[in-house]
Design an enzyme around this catalytic site. Structure first.
Site, PDB file in Angstrom:
ATOM      1  N   GLY A 170       0.837  -1.196   0.000  1.00 30.59           N
ATOM      2  CA  GLY A 170       0.000   0.000   0.000  1.00 30.59           C
ATOM      3  C   GLY A 170       0.873   1.246   0.000  1.00 30.59           C
ATOM      4  O   GLY A 170       1.693   1.429   0.897  1.00 30.59           O
ATOM      5  N   SER A 171       0.724   2.116  -0.960  1.00 28.11           N
ATOM      6  CA  SER A 171       1.688   3.196  -1.109  1.00 28.11           C
ATOM      7  C   SER A 171       1.226   4.190  -2.179  1.00 28.11           C
ATOM      8  O   SER A 171       0.063   4.207  -2.551  1.00 28.11           O
ATOM      9  CB  SER A 171       3.049   2.603  -1.481  1.00 28.11           C
ATOM     10  OG  SER A 171       2.874   1.570  -2.435  1.00 28.11           O
ATOM     11  N   ARG A 172       2.188   4.976  -2.712  1.00 28.09           N
ATOM     12  CA  ARG A 172       1.827   6.015  -3.671  1.00 28.09           C
ATOM     13  C   ARG A 172       3.027   6.343  -4.561  1.00 28.09           C
ATOM     14  O   ARG A 172       4.173   6.203  -4.153  1.00 28.09           O
ATOM     15  CB  ARG A 172       1.390   7.244  -2.874  1.00 28.09           C
ATOM     16  CG  ARG A 172       1.316   8.533  -3.626  1.00 28.09           C
ATOM     17  CD  ARG A 172       0.805   9.609  -2.703  1.00 28.09           C
ATOM     18  NE  ARG A 172       1.395  10.896  -2.951  1.00 28.09           N
ATOM     19  CZ  ARG A 172       1.318  11.927  -2.108  1.00 28.09           C
ATOM     20  NH1 ARG A 172       0.701  11.789  -0.960  1.00 28.09           N
ATOM     21  NH2 ARG A 172       1.872  13.076  -2.421  1.00 28.09           N
TER      22      ARG A 172
END
Length: 231
Positions: free
Chosen positions: A189-191
């Site tokens: 989960g990240s960007r």
């Protein structure tokens, strides 16, 4: 029909995946022996782990000047921002497009444009939710600069999120990438932030769903500010 079902539900797995999938499977087997309902929970988590590390092939658009999304997910932020200093893209704000990846998105990252990797810069940091604007400055990150054949430069930054604890970058400075080539992965989960070249406006909107290597973020040299929508 069977071929269609296979291609729909069974995807290649990133090389980081097998060890995690195997660990989940072993724990599931133990839980199943202890109590079947726990085994079912473990089975669901094992399937999720496989799904997280999926690495499907993508059809990369080939038109000249296109910038494609480096990640699957949702456009969470659009607007001018000063690039991280370590990327050496200058002190002036550039248009930034952020793509947030939930734990259910494919996490393989792909090059937005073709070019030479002229900068790779890792910075340790915190683990705020990747959806927050301050994550760009305060979270652990790894940035790349891609320099295109005409000298135009573009920055792309992998940012760890609330539960992400490892950024994987698989390229070094000097590597030559084609648009859509894989260059890394983030767990879990990240960007990704993309700093567009000066004079280039995004052609996406906040909330729009992106597919890495396929969805178009912008067209280089097209400053269609009338059609670009910010947050």
């Amino acid at each position: 029909m069977s071929v269609s079902l296979t291609s729909t539900f069974i995807k290649p797995v990133h090389r980081e995946g097998p060890k995690f999938i195997a660990a989940f499977a072993v724990v599931t087997a133990i839980l199943w022996l202890l109590w079947e309902p726990l085994g079912l929970v473990g089975l669901v988590l094992t399937v999720w782990c496989y799904y997280f590390f999926r690495d499907p092939e993508r059809t990369v658009p080939m038109d000249e000047g296109l910038i494609v999304s480096p990640a699957d997910g949702i456009v969470s932020l659009i607007g001018p921002a000063i690039p991280p200093a370590e990327l050496d893209l200058g002190p002036q704000p550039l248009m930034r497009v952020s793509v947030f990846m939930s734990v259910f998105d494919c996490h393989v990252n792909r090059a937005p444009v073709a070019g030479e990797v002229t900068e790779v810069a890792y910075r340790p940091g915190k683990f705020f939710s990747a959806e927050l604007d301050k994550a760009s400055e305060e979270n652990e990150r790894n940035g790349l600069v891609l320099t295109m054949a005409d000298g135009t430069r573009l920055g792309v930054v992998q940012i760890a999120g609330l539960v992400a604890r490892r950024i994987l970058c698989e390229v070094d400075a000097g590597a030559q990438l084609e648009r859509g080539d894989r260059f890394g992965l983030i767990r879990f989960g990240s960007r990704l932030d993309v700093y567009l070249p000066e004079g280039t406006a995004p052609r996406v909107a906040v909330g729009q769903v992106m597919t890495s290597g396929e969805s178009i973020l912008a067209v280089i040299g097209r400053d269609d500010t009338a059609t670009a929508r910010t947050e």
